[in-house]
Write a protein that holds these residues in place. Sequence first.
Motif, PDB file in Angstrom:
ATOM      1  N   TRP A 135       0.951  -1.299  -0.014  1.00  0.00           N
ATOM      2  CA  TRP A 135       0.054   0.050  -0.003  1.00  0.00           C
ATOM      3  C   TRP A 135       0.934   1.203  -0.068  1.00  0.00           C
ATOM      4  CZ3 TRP A 135      -5.072  -1.051  -1.018  1.00  0.00           C
ATOM      5  CH2 TRP A 135      -5.467  -2.291  -0.521  1.00  0.00           C
ATOM      6  N   ILE A 136       0.229   2.368  -0.610  1.00  0.00           N
ATOM      7  CA  ILE A 136       0.821   3.628  -0.377  1.00  0.00           C
ATOM      8  C   ILE A 136       0.923   4.037   1.176  1.00  0.00           C
ATOM      9  CG2 ILE A 136       0.467   4.517  -2.702  1.00  0.00           C
ATOM     10  CD1 ILE A 136      -1.685   6.005  -1.654  1.00  0.00           C
ATOM     11  N   ASP A 137       1.806   4.908   1.482  1.00  0.00           N
ATOM     12  CA  ASP A 137       2.101   5.177   2.944  1.00  0.00           C
ATOM     13  C   ASP A 137       1.055   5.516   3.485  1.00  0.00           C
ATOM     14  OD1 ASP A 137       4.897   4.394   2.504  1.00  0.00           O
ATOM     15  OD2 ASP A 137       5.413   6.527   2.451  1.00  0.00           O
ATOM     16  N   ALA A 138      -0.010   6.448   2.838  1.00  0.00           N
ATOM     17  CA  ALA A 138      -1.187   6.934   3.590  1.00  0.00           C
ATOM     18  C   ALA A 138      -2.153   5.675   4.033  1.00  0.00           C
ATOM     19  CB  ALA A 138      -1.726   7.910   2.558  1.00  0.00           C
ATOM     20  N   LEU A 139      -2.125   4.687   3.335  1.00  0.00           N
ATOM     21  CA  LEU A 139      -2.820   3.454   3.574  1.00  0.00           C
ATOM     22  C   LEU A 139      -2.383   2.257   4.259  1.00  0.00           C
ATOM     23  CD1 LEU A 139      -5.015   3.510   0.280  1.00  0.00           C
ATOM     24  CD2 LEU A 139      -5.694   4.810   2.202  1.00  0.00           C
ATOM     25  N   ALA A 140      -1.130   2.498   4.293  1.00  0.00           N
ATOM     26  CA  ALA A 140      -0.428   1.008   4.817  1.00  0.00           C
ATOM     27  C   ALA A 140      -0.648   0.784   6.274  1.00  0.00           C
ATOM     28  CB  ALA A 140       1.199   1.280   4.813  1.00  0.00           C
ATOM     29  N   GLY A 141      -1.115   1.720   6.902  1.00  0.00           N
ATOM     30  CA  GLY A 141      -1.411   1.305   8.449  1.00  0.00           C
ATOM     31  C   GLY A 141      -2.525   1.033   8.770  1.00  0.00           C
ATOM     32  N   LEU A 142      -3.633   1.252   7.857  1.00  0.00           N
ATOM     33  CA  LEU A 142      -5.162   1.159   8.130  1.00  0.00           C
ATOM     34  C   LEU A 142      -5.910  -0.392   7.620  1.00  0.00           C
ATOM     35  CD1 LEU A 142      -6.086   4.190   5.964  1.00  0.00           C
ATOM     36  CD2 LEU A 142      -5.546   4.180   8.342  1.00  0.00           C
ATOM     37  N   ASP A 143      -6.903  -0.525   8.704  1.00  0.00           N
ATOM     38  CA  ASP A 143      -7.530  -1.778   8.657  1.00  0.00           C
ATOM     39  C   ASP A 143      -8.374  -1.620   7.031  1.00  0.00           C
ATOM     40  OD1 ASP A 143      -9.926  -0.490   8.880  1.00  0.00           O
ATOM     41  OD2 ASP A 143      -9.871  -1.259  11.161  1.00  0.00           O
ATOM     42  N   ALA A 144      -8.785  -2.902   6.818  1.00  0.00           N
ATOM     43  CA  ALA A 144      -9.587  -3.066   5.660  1.00  0.00           C
ATOM     44  C   ALA A 144     -10.544  -2.034   5.502  1.00  0.00           C
ATOM     45  CB  ALA A 144      -9.753  -4.501   5.300  1.00  0.00           C
ATOM     46  N   GLU A 146     -11.448   0.628   7.167  1.00  0.00           N
ATOM     47  CA  GLU A 146     -11.032   2.161   6.946  1.00  0.00           C
ATOM     48  C   GLU A 146     -10.343   2.449   5.615  1.00  0.00           C
ATOM     49  OE1 GLU A 146     -10.479   6.209   7.918  1.00  0.00           O
ATOM     50  OE2 GLU A 146     -11.682   4.637   8.512  1.00  0.00           O
ATOM     51  N   ARG A 147      -9.697   1.612   5.208  1.00  0.00           N
ATOM     52  CA  ARG A 147      -9.047   1.711   3.808  1.00  0.00           C
ATOM     53  C   ARG A 147     -10.236   1.753   2.805  1.00  0.00           C
ATOM     54  NH1 ARG A 147      -5.821  -2.676   3.901  1.00  0.00           N
ATOM     55  NH2 ARG A 147      -3.998  -1.832   5.017  1.00  0.00           N
ATOM     56  N   ALA A 148     -11.245   0.861   2.880  1.00  0.00           N
ATOM     57  CA  ALA A 148     -12.206   1.050   1.812  1.00  0.00           C
ATOM     58  C   ALA A 148     -13.306   2.227   2.009  1.00  0.00           C
ATOM     59  CB  ALA A 148     -13.086  -0.110   2.054  1.00  0.00           C
ATOM     60  N   ARG A 149     -13.391   2.716   3.159  1.00  0.00           N
ATOM     61  CA  ARG A 149     -14.184   3.963   3.512  1.00  0.00           C
ATOM     62  C   ARG A 149     -13.503   5.269   2.980  1.00  0.00           C
ATOM     63  NH1 ARG A 149     -14.400   8.413   6.112  1.00  0.00           N
ATOM     64  NH2 ARG A 149     -12.229   8.059   6.872  1.00  0.00           N
ATOM     65  N   ARG A 150     -11.986   5.437   3.215  1.00  0.00           N
ATOM     66  CA  ARG A 150     -11.574   6.790   2.713  1.00  0.00           C
ATOM     67  C   ARG A 150     -11.953   6.762   1.163  1.00  0.00           C
ATOM     68  NH1 ARG A 150      -6.199   8.325   5.904  1.00  0.00           N
ATOM     69  NH2 ARG A 150      -7.074   7.786   8.031  1.00  0.00           N
TER      70      ARG A 150
END
Length: 691
Positions: A135-144, A146-150
């Motif tokens: 993942w790009i840095d802005a998404l690397a630490g998120l759960d699935a 939250e990643r889908a929500r953004r």
Amino acid sequence: MAATDDPGAPVQPDDIRHVHTLDDPRLHPDGVRVVFTVSRPDLDEDHTDSRLWLWDGQAARTFTHGPHDSRPRWSPDGRHLAFLRREPGDDTHPQVMVMPADGGEASAVTDFPLGAGEAEWSPDSRHLAVTGSEWIDALAGLDADERARRPRRHTTFPYREDDQGWVGDRRTHVYVVARDGSDSRRLTHGDFRDSTVSWHPDGASVAFLAARHPRAGLEATSQPLAVDVADGEVRELGPPGMWDWLGHAPDGTVLLGGLRDPMDWPAPLRYWRLDDGEPVDLHPRLDRTTTGLQPPAPLSVADGMLVGLEDRGTVRLVGVPGPDVDDVGPEAAHDIVAGHLVVTAATASADTTIDGSDGAVYAVVADPGSPGELERVVAGRRERLTDLNADLADVGLRPVERFPVARDDVELDAWAVLPDGDGPWPVLLNIHGGPTAQYTNAFFDEFQVYASAGYLVVGTNPRGSSGRGRDWCRAVVGAWTDPDSVDMLDLRSVVDAALERFDAADPDRIGIMGGSYGGFSTARIIARDHRFSSAVVERGLLAWASFGGTSDIGPFFDRMFLQATLPHDWEALRAASPLALADDVTTPTLVVHSQEDWRCPVEQAEQYWVALLRAGVDTEFLRFPGEGHELTRSGSPRHRVERFEAILDWHARHLGGAPPAGHAAVGGEGSGGDVDGPPDPQRAPSAPGVG
């Protein structure tokens, strides 16, 4: 295996379960063992099962347990085998596995968040060059969740790709990984997607392809680069081009597969040598695609190289002089495996000569009655080593007849698959995708299923297809603003020829269908020629203006084929769009599309279907959730069967052929497909095309 006049049980849609596809054979350094991939549709589990098999010199046997194993690579010292494995589950990604060459447990040596794409051994067998995604840095630490929500912020194109999904939120880099997985080091960095790794023979650097120029994604280009293993310095090897393969000759010469200028497409794809950073065409006088093997890599042999040469519905394995020889002509190409067949993949011993007199070649060879089996070729003698498609012998394969069609002082290549019985037979014209592709002499499940339902199935390679040289495939460039373009006239003439050739063909019951370019062509023809009683427009390019901004190849495909683009050429794009002709359609038409098709996005079908409804056409719209442009080749096995059933049902209603056995209507929530309103020849094309 050959198709027979004694058909036995008719081929049914779910007989795809019997089709085993062999791919990517690799000869062990001992010159005896061959590892290869075998995949087949598993209808019970609804996935494509893929495992590694081994020819051990005496017999072929399964070598790994799968269910998603691929891309085997022997280590140069012969002690280990690396391959890709994806564990079962919708959210899993392939990782690199390493196992002893003699068999045993495989261990994962990578753990990339979004998986590995390929792995190649270093010359000393101690490391692997691997492409890994994250993942790009802005998404690397998120759960699935939250990643889908953004919301997605797009800064590069393409941000989504067919068969890959959303790619703008991930990056792919080159890594060096220790053989035992104890160490992994990233060699490349930045906002890029690197691919196609190849070690220099001295082990000091890894070459790769990447689009790092300012117009990356807006042009069909990638650039050959190299990264030093010691310090990670990246340097350019040559200019950007439409490259889909990169490798090294044994002496370290960099080789490329593709085209020097992407705007030369459509044209035969071939191999090039980098001389002081400039690409040199190795065989300009062959005037045929020579990258016909999968993967598209030449085989280095004792005195040259072996390549897969497309030629009028065949793919021959031919030997040509090595990359140090310029301007290879037809007289210098030696047939190793040739005839009315298709070589899909091959591997060869190092002592093999380009005339085939020495060494051994192992090739996957397909013909009209077989999807392909592994063969050993020694001094021109072919020996079949596998019979993995034996179950197809119990299925009623129909005979295939190849016939020429004369039109406009040229000879078109055409095929007919003959149904059982004395007729009269409804006729079904099938149009391939591309357009720069070809129907071949290989087994094709589509043709067999439709012929078993009682249709005289007809296919051809009109002008615009591959396999006949540069002028043939470029005949359609700039021509599609004319509804009677040369390819449309070629296709219609083949229907005329089939009616004349086969007395049992019924001129009052003619159907037409095709996917991608074939869907585009079907939609154009039925607006012009009203003799067709049934049509299926599948995954088509139907509206050029919106295609330019929604397709993953939209920014350049119109310039390649129409020599026109927005915002300057509205009228040309409209004239070439089947959507603009929908008012002229009277043929009952089934529109088929996949919800996650990013090559020809589903909005193309939505616009076209509504236009047919407004025109009062008898029409339905079948859309498949969770599928992309490759549904007919690599989609869910159950969806593939349901697609067959829906198409057979549609043609049966309008042409009188046999409906699918045990057919239940496809539609409604939870059925695997949606019917809206009133009651898709191997990986996404590497060259741009709607195939």
